[in-house]
Design a protein around this motif. Structure first.
Motif, PDB file in Angstrom:
ATOM      1  N   ALA A 159       0.835  -1.206   0.000  1.00  0.00           N
ATOM      2  CA  ALA A 159       0.000   0.000   0.000  1.00  0.00           C
ATOM      3  C   ALA A 159       0.869   1.255   0.000  1.00  0.00           C
ATOM      4  O   ALA A 159       0.595   2.210  -0.740  1.00  0.00           O
ATOM      5  CB  ALA A 159      -0.937  -0.005   1.205  1.00  0.00           C
ATOM      6  N   HIS A 160       1.903   1.261   0.808  1.00  0.00           N
ATOM      7  CA  HIS A 160       2.813   2.418   0.869  1.00  0.00           C
ATOM      8  C   HIS A 160       3.465   2.666  -0.493  1.00  0.00           C
ATOM      9  O   HIS A 160       3.505   3.814  -0.980  1.00  0.00           O
ATOM     10  CB  HIS A 160       3.879   2.167   1.939  1.00  0.00           C
ATOM     11  N   THR A 211       0.896   3.807  -3.139  1.00  0.00           N
ATOM     12  CA  THR A 211       0.487   5.186  -2.864  1.00  0.00           C
ATOM     13  C   THR A 211       1.550   6.160  -3.368  1.00  0.00           C
ATOM     14  O   THR A 211       1.221   7.194  -3.973  1.00  0.00           O
ATOM     15  CB  THR A 211       0.242   5.377  -1.347  1.00  0.00           C
ATOM     16  N   ALA A 234       1.295   6.367  -7.123  1.00  0.00           N
ATOM     17  CA  ALA A 234       0.167   7.219  -7.520  1.00  0.00           C
ATOM     18  C   ALA A 234       0.547   8.688  -7.399  1.00  0.00           C
ATOM     19  O   ALA A 234       0.245   9.493  -8.294  1.00  0.00           O
ATOM     20  CB  ALA A 234      -1.054   6.900  -6.663  1.00  0.00           C
ATOM     21  N   ALA A 235       1.221   9.048  -6.321  1.00  0.00           N
ATOM     22  CA  ALA A 235       1.616  10.452  -6.114  1.00  0.00           C
ATOM     23  C   ALA A 235       2.543  10.934  -7.218  1.00  0.00           C
ATOM     24  O   ALA A 235       2.417  12.081  -7.682  1.00  0.00           O
ATOM     25  CB  ALA A 235       2.288  10.602  -4.746  1.00  0.00           C
ATOM     26  N   SER A 256      -3.816  11.342  -5.801  1.00  0.00           N
ATOM     27  CA  SER A 256      -3.846  11.163  -4.353  1.00  0.00           C
ATOM     28  C   SER A 256      -4.745   9.971  -4.054  1.00  0.00           C
ATOM     29  O   SER A 256      -5.909   9.949  -4.466  1.00  0.00           O
ATOM     30  CB  SER A 256      -4.390  12.420  -3.680  1.00  0.00           C
ATOM     31  N   PHE A 257      -4.207   8.985  -3.373  1.00  0.00           N
ATOM     32  CA  PHE A 257      -4.978   7.780  -3.067  1.00  0.00           C
ATOM     33  C   PHE A 257      -4.605   7.291  -1.678  1.00  0.00           C
ATOM     34  O   PHE A 257      -3.441   7.323  -1.292  1.00  0.00           O
ATOM     35  CB  PHE A 257      -4.698   6.669  -4.083  1.00  0.00           C
ATOM     36  N   ALA A 258      -5.611   6.821  -0.935  1.00  0.00           N
ATOM     37  CA  ALA A 258      -5.376   6.257   0.398  1.00  0.00           C
ATOM     38  C   ALA A 258      -5.982   4.859   0.454  1.00  0.00           C
ATOM     39  O   ALA A 258      -7.179   4.678   0.200  1.00  0.00           O
ATOM     40  CB  ALA A 258      -5.994   7.141   1.465  1.00  0.00           C
ATOM     41  N   PHE A 259      -5.150   3.882   0.761  1.00  0.00           N
ATOM     42  CA  PHE A 259      -5.634   2.519   0.974  1.00  0.00           C
ATOM     43  C   PHE A 259      -6.331   2.453   2.335  1.00  0.00           C
ATOM     44  O   PHE A 259      -5.962   3.173   3.265  1.00  0.00           O
ATOM     45  CB  PHE A 259      -4.471   1.521   0.966  1.00  0.00           C
ATOM     46  N   GLU A 318      -9.241  -3.607  -2.631  1.00  0.00           N
ATOM     47  CA  GLU A 318      -8.473  -2.376  -2.467  1.00  0.00           C
ATOM     48  C   GLU A 318      -7.589  -2.115  -3.687  1.00  0.00           C
ATOM     49  O   GLU A 318      -7.476  -0.990  -4.150  1.00  0.00           O
ATOM     50  CB  GLU A 318      -7.603  -2.433  -1.205  1.00  0.00           C
ATOM     51  N   TYR A 319      -6.965  -3.156  -4.199  1.00  0.00           N
ATOM     52  CA  TYR A 319      -6.111  -2.984  -5.379  1.00  0.00           C
ATOM     53  C   TYR A 319      -6.935  -2.591  -6.599  1.00  0.00           C
ATOM     54  O   TYR A 319      -6.504  -1.772  -7.414  1.00  0.00           O
ATOM     55  CB  TYR A 319      -5.284  -4.244  -5.654  1.00  0.00           C
ATOM     56  N   TYR A 344      -7.743   1.005  -6.235  1.00  0.00           N
ATOM     57  CA  TYR A 344      -6.521   1.761  -6.557  1.00  0.00           C
ATOM     58  C   TYR A 344      -6.353   1.900  -8.073  1.00  0.00           C
ATOM     59  O   TYR A 344      -6.130   3.000  -8.583  1.00  0.00           O
ATOM     60  CB  TYR A 344      -5.311   1.045  -5.944  1.00  0.00           C
TER      61      TYR A 344
END
Length: 177
Positions: free
Chosen positions: A129-130, A133, A136-137, A142-145, A157-158, A161
């Motif tokens: 996830a880290h 993320t 994506a940045a 901007s994305f938060a799992f 979740e994937y 994303y």
């Protein structure tokens, strides 16, 4: 006449760090120096290339590369990821007549995030996830799992994303190493 006048030898780099391929010039040099042995050619044709091809009927799976220290795992992953990320990479292949046809269809079709997992107390979900993320940045998204303890199915979740990142991908897929 000296031997140096007859031969142009590159210094041997015994350890390849995966993140060296983050630099385009270094990635293309890694592609040019990589030697595909007969046993590796078989593994590439049977395992890696079908997974990266995204052809209909091929179930997408993760690849797990295992080997002792110094066996070329990072070099192999750098090689494959550079070919997947850069459309011009097949032009740098050491043996282009053998491999250009195999690698050209996947060249440039992926955005790549390279990372190394060393000693960590984080869960694999949190590490992935880290890294995703951060990817994506880089692409302006901007994305938060969801927190791991709130996730019943990580695949959901994937998928969430990838849906959020899709406009920034411009038809490419995500490759996390």
């Amino acid at each position: 006449m000296k031997y140096g006048d007859l031969f142009r030898l590159q210094p041997i780099q015994s350890v390849i760090e995966l993140n060296q391929a983050d630099d385009v010039d270094e990635a293309l040099q890694l592609v040019g120096r990589f030697v595909v042995t007969p046993s590796l050619a078989d593994a590439l044709n049977r395992v890696a290339l079908p997974q990266l091809s995204k052809k209909p009927g091929v179930e997408g799976k993760g690849l797990f590369v295992v080997g002792n220290y110094g066996t070329g795992k990072s070099h192999l992953m750098s090689f494959l990821s550079a070919l997947a990320e850069h459309v011009e990479a097949p032009d740098h292949l050491r043996d282009p007549t053998t491999w250009r046809a195999a690698f050209t269809p996947l060249a440039g079709r992926f955005v790549v995030r390279r990372t190394q997992i060393n000693a960590s107390k984080m869960s694999l979900y949190d590490i992935v996830a880290h890294e995703l993320t951060a990817l994506a940045a880089v692409h302006g998204v901007s994305f938060a799992f969801a927190q791991q303890d709130k996730v019943v199915n990580a695949k959901t979740e994937y998928e969430r994303y990838l849906t959020a990142l899709k406009p920034a991908l411009a038809g490419r897929s995500v490759l996390l190493l």
